[in-house]
Design a protein around this motif. Structure first.
Motif, PDB file in Angstrom:
ATOM      1  N   VAL A 162      -1.297   6.527  11.108  1.00  0.00           N
ATOM      2  CA  VAL A 162      -1.028   7.080   9.767  1.00  0.00           C
ATOM      3  C   VAL A 162      -1.843   6.363   8.702  1.00  0.00           C
ATOM      4  CG1 VAL A 162       0.735   7.298   7.971  1.00  0.00           C
ATOM      5  CG2 VAL A 162       1.269   7.915  10.341  1.00  0.00           C
ATOM      6  N   PHE A 163      -1.850   5.015   8.738  1.00  0.00           N
ATOM      7  CA  PHE A 163      -2.490   4.294   7.641  1.00  0.00           C
ATOM      8  C   PHE A 163      -4.005   4.148   7.833  1.00  0.00           C
ATOM      9  CE2 PHE A 163       1.997   2.942   7.403  1.00  0.00           C
ATOM     10  CZ  PHE A 163       2.277   3.587   6.209  1.00  0.00           C
ATOM     11  N   ALA A 164      -4.486   4.515   9.008  1.00  0.00           N
ATOM     12  CA  ALA A 164      -5.936   4.660   9.170  1.00  0.00           C
ATOM     13  C   ALA A 164      -6.366   6.050   8.709  1.00  0.00           C
ATOM     14  CB  ALA A 164      -6.332   4.442  10.621  1.00  0.00           C
ATOM     15  N   GLY A 165      -5.402   6.881   8.370  1.00  0.00           N
ATOM     16  CA  GLY A 165      -5.708   8.225   7.879  1.00  0.00           C
ATOM     17  C   GLY A 165      -6.042   9.211   8.982  1.00  0.00           C
ATOM     18  N   ASP A 196     -10.617   2.147  -8.882  1.00  0.00           N
ATOM     19  CA  ASP A 196     -11.541   2.700  -7.892  1.00  0.00           C
ATOM     20  C   ASP A 196     -11.625   1.808  -6.653  1.00  0.00           C
ATOM     21  OD1 ASP A 196     -13.626   4.462  -6.930  1.00  0.00           O
ATOM     22  OD2 ASP A 196     -15.020   2.840  -7.380  1.00  0.00           O
ATOM     23  N   GLU A 197     -11.551   0.487  -6.868  1.00  0.00           N
ATOM     24  CA  GLU A 197     -11.652  -0.432  -5.728  1.00  0.00           C
ATOM     25  C   GLU A 197     -10.327  -0.564  -4.982  1.00  0.00           C
ATOM     26  OE1 GLU A 197     -13.202  -3.739  -7.851  1.00  0.00           O
ATOM     27  OE2 GLU A 197     -15.101  -2.693  -8.214  1.00  0.00           O
ATOM     28  N   SER A 198      -9.223  -0.285  -5.670  1.00  0.00           N
ATOM     29  CA  SER A 198      -7.922  -0.339  -4.995  1.00  0.00           C
ATOM     30  C   SER A 198      -7.621   0.940  -4.226  1.00  0.00           C
ATOM     31  CB  SER A 198      -6.800  -0.568  -6.022  1.00  0.00           C
ATOM     32  OG  SER A 198      -6.974  -1.808  -6.660  1.00  0.00           O
ATOM     33  N   LEU A 199      -8.361   1.990  -4.531  1.00  0.00           N
ATOM     34  CA  LEU A 199      -8.195   3.254  -3.816  1.00  0.00           C
ATOM     35  C   LEU A 199      -8.972   3.152  -2.496  1.00  0.00           C
ATOM     36  CD1 LEU A 199      -6.999   6.163  -4.203  1.00  0.00           C
ATOM     37  CD2 LEU A 199      -9.295   6.830  -4.898  1.00  0.00           C
ATOM     38  N   GLY A 219       0.832  -1.202   0.000  1.00  0.00           N
ATOM     39  CA  GLY A 219       0.000   0.000   0.000  1.00  0.00           C
ATOM     40  C   GLY A 219       0.863   1.246   0.000  1.00  0.00           C
ATOM     41  N   GLY A 220       0.475   2.217  -0.785  1.00  0.00           N
ATOM     42  CA  GLY A 220       1.182   3.499  -0.819  1.00  0.00           C
ATOM     43  C   GLY A 220       0.233   4.615  -0.436  1.00  0.00           C
ATOM     44  N   LEU A 227      -3.520   3.845  -1.935  1.00  0.00           N
ATOM     45  CA  LEU A 227      -3.771   2.837  -2.962  1.00  0.00           C
ATOM     46  C   LEU A 227      -3.206   1.512  -2.454  1.00  0.00           C
ATOM     47  CD1 LEU A 227      -4.988   3.064  -5.852  1.00  0.00           C
ATOM     48  CD2 LEU A 227      -2.654   3.161  -6.709  1.00  0.00           C
ATOM     49  N   VAL A 228      -4.026   0.462  -2.483  1.00  0.00           N
ATOM     50  CA  VAL A 228      -3.601  -0.822  -1.920  1.00  0.00           C
ATOM     51  C   VAL A 228      -3.707  -1.916  -2.982  1.00  0.00           C
ATOM     52  CG1 VAL A 228      -4.006  -2.554  -0.128  1.00  0.00           C
ATOM     53  CG2 VAL A 228      -4.358  -0.126   0.385  1.00  0.00           C
ATOM     54  N   TYR A 229      -2.597  -2.600  -3.202  1.00  0.00           N
ATOM     55  CA  TYR A 229      -2.589  -3.732  -4.124  1.00  0.00           C
ATOM     56  C   TYR A 229      -2.570  -5.015  -3.295  1.00  0.00           C
ATOM     57  CZ  TYR A 229      -1.482  -6.737  -8.043  1.00  0.00           C
ATOM     58  OH  TYR A 229      -1.544  -7.718  -8.994  1.00  0.00           O
ATOM     59  N   ARG A 230      -3.609  -5.809  -3.426  1.00  0.00           N
ATOM     60  CA  ARG A 230      -3.729  -7.072  -2.681  1.00  0.00           C
ATOM     61  C   ARG A 230      -4.635  -7.999  -3.474  1.00  0.00           C
ATOM     62  NH1 ARG A 230      -8.808  -7.369  -0.455  1.00  0.00           N
ATOM     63  NH2 ARG A 230      -9.952  -5.421  -0.288  1.00  0.00           N
ATOM     64  N   ASP A 231      -4.777  -9.215  -2.992  1.00  0.00           N
ATOM     65  CA  ASP A 231      -5.619 -10.186  -3.684  1.00  0.00           C
ATOM     66  C   ASP A 231      -7.080  -9.741  -3.656  1.00  0.00           C
ATOM     67  OD1 ASP A 231      -6.425 -12.586  -4.898  1.00  0.00           O
ATOM     68  OD2 ASP A 231      -6.871 -13.463  -2.939  1.00  0.00           O
TER      69      ASP A 231
END
Lengths: 436, 139
Positions: free
Chosen positions: B91-94, A119-122, A91-92, A108-112
């Motif tokens: 942080v990652f919970a925003g 839109d769904e990865s955001l 995730g970034g 933005l998260v890349y996962r299974d």
């Protein structure tokens, strides 16, 4: 899996859809803003901060006809035994502070996932505003704050275990909502209090238990109220949340009603009853209550959390779920153990009628499988060790033994045949977590 | 033998003088004159984003591993990885922006001299006239 029908179109619905559109607009503005500001400033000193988290994890279980799932929004493959998919994540996050009180954050998260769309990865995209000390208002796409670990459940470095216990966190479908929240926190004596209200909608994507079909679900009118209290080494959290879940109507629903109308006798009556069970789910609410207690004195880490799920008719897992976990920091190593359980309060739906002469047995089986396919009843005991290899890098090894009751396999990828008998699964997991 | 005891006492005294306190510092024009341990803890655990006078604060943490670990232990009563996990959640919970890190004391001094609401910590009494000490943490 959550299945019910599209619902009402009241004035309230119109108003809330307006709010949702507003939140989506803010998501768009947020992204544009984060892209445009560095260009406008022409330098990296503008306040943009990039951070991220990642996990490289592998898990292996010993049942050929079950596939391990970290949560219900992953791709489902019952034949999967050893895989990097359930836990590996990257995730970034971009954050930008401006005008003293404002900030914009996107993640933005890349996962299974069952499918991959931007839109769904955001998973986060919001504007935040702090008008006064302690008050925080966020509008856009924000993380669901349903249970203790909900809003950072992908960030495995932040947790003791390889992953949050699946009995409590494996079946929560929404990761984030389009809406907003308001939080107010203040210190009093040595304690810190925080209240939070959250509202929005979510559209999680999931698959049938055997991975055969994609379902676009909705969590409408999600509302959560949370109170946390931190004092010394203790942390207490209580919350209540509710939502109105829905999904696309099942293809066989109309046929079930037709059978109910055309076939006389017990078969027709049962067909109507089955169809009604799906229709009654339309507009039904699901309610989540939660309480947790945490202790961390630097040496011992003890956590317990209990959740209670009820519904007015939605086809979802309901009952009581919770866990108790203890770990002991010893240098760079933290051995730990936990026990977690999901007690269902539902009975399996069973047919009491002989459909063999009707020619609709397959239809009945599909309907019953859909009703029973959401049920969870299992408990897990686990042992593991966390090794903090370096600053912000951890390695974890974990063994879990899970007993699953017959017919209540919704936390696993499985076929209907598999679900008919109970089983015990051993799961071994290894993961490297980092934050940066 | 007496000389041995004298040397031993001097060694203890010398060790005591060598113990480095941590200085929490800010711009000299910051209207806030002092911070309590609880106020410092609230700032570094993101429970508060404001100074005692209500004005916003920008806090910095040190990138020097030893100083950072000592600060987290002495000022926040936490272990370093406990602190890192705590901040990762926030942080990652925003909920908050990431902590700003300065690799060297000179970099911290540069930020402090440009921002009257900036707060950081140093390993020794700062020599610069542009900053003042808000709190001394005795380890």
């Amino acid at each position: 899996m959550i299945l019910s029908l599209p619902i009402k179109s009241s004035l309230f619905r119109l108003m809330t859809s307006g709010c949702r559109d507003c939140a989506r607009y803010v998501c768009l503005v947020n992204i544009s803003f984060l892209c445009a500001v560095p260009l406008a400033y022409g330098q990296t000193e503008s306040g943009i901060q990039f951070s991220g988290f990642a996990t490289l994890g592998v898990s292996s279980e010993n049942k050929d006809d079950l596939g391990f799932l970290r949560d219900g929004t992953q791709s489902k493959d019952p034949s999967r035994n050893t895989s990097f998919f359930p836990d590996s994540t990257i995730g970034g996050q971009l954050s930008f502070a401006f005008a003293d009180d404002w900030r914009a954050t996107s993640q933005l998260v890349y996962r299974d996932r069952p499918r991959y769309k931007l839109d769904e990865s955001l998973e986060l995209a919001f504007l935040g505003y702090r008008p006064t000390s302690g008050l925080d208002i966020r509008l856009g796409r924000v993380a669901v704050d349903m249970f203790q670990l909900s809003d950072f459940r992908r960030v495995d470095y932040a947790n003791l275990w390889v992953r949050p216990p699946t009995e409590v966190y494996g079946w929560i479908l929404p990761v984030s909502i389009d809406g907003g929240d308001v939080a107010y926190g203040f210190s009093k004596d040595t304690g810190f209090w925080r209240f939070k209200l959250q509202y929005g909608d979510s559209k999680p994507i999931l698959e049938f238990p055997d991975g055969s079909e994609l379902v676009e679900a909705n969590f409408n009118d999600f509302v959560a109220a949370t109170l946390t209290f931190d004092v010394d080494v203790w942390r207490v959290r209580v919350s209540y949340s509710q939502a109105t879940p829905s999904a696309s109507p099942l293809a066989f629903l109309g046929t079930l009603y037709d059978v109910g109308d055309l076939v006389t006798g017990p078969v027709g009556e049962e067909a109507t009853a089955l169809a009604d069970a799906f229709s009654d789910a339309s507009g039904a609410k699901v309610r989540y209550s939660q309480a947790s207690l945490g202790y961390d004195d630097g040496d011992w880490i003890i956590d317990t959390e209990f959740t209670y799920i009820t519904t007015t008719g939605a086809i979802i897992p309901t009952g009581t779920a919770g866990y108790l976990s203890a770990g002991r920091r010893m240098g760079a190593f933290t051995p730990y153990a936990f026990y977690s359980r999901f007690f269902t309060d539902q009975e399996l739906y069973e047919s009491n009628v002989d459909w063999s002469q009707s020619g609709f047995e397959v239809l009945r089986d599909a309907a019953i499988a859909s009703l029973n396919g959401v049920q969870i009843e299992q408990h897990t005991q686990a042992l593991g060790v966390r090794w903090d290899i370096a600053t912000k890098v951890a390695f974890k090894a974990q063994w879990e033994q899970t007993h699953i009751e017959a017919g209540k396999f919704a936390a696993w990828a499985h076929t209907n045949d598999r679900a008919s008998s109970s089983t015990t699964v051993n799961l071994f997991s290894f993961a490297v977590n980092l934050v940066f | 033998m007496n000389i041995f005891y004298v040397l031993l006492v001097m060694l203890f005294l010398f060790t005591g003088f060598c113990r480095a306190d941590i200085y929490v510092v800010t711009h000299r024009d910051n209207p806030v004159q002092a911070l309590s341990h609880d106020q410092l803890r609230d700032l570094y655990l993101a429970r508060s984003q404001s100074l005692p006078n209500g004005e916003g604060a920008t806090i910095y943490e040190s990138g020097e591993a030893d100083l950072r670990a000592r600060f987290i232990l002495s000022a926040l009563s936490m272990r370093e990885r406990q602190f890192d996990a705590y901040w990762a959640r926030l942080v990652f919970a925003g909920r908050v922006l990431p902590l700003k890190t300065v690799d060297q004391e000179s970099e911290l001094m540069s930020h402090l001299s440009n921002n009257t609401h900036a707060i950081g910590y140093t390993d020794g009494l700062p020599e610069s006239d542009s900053v003042k000490t808000l709190l001394v943490i005795n380890e």
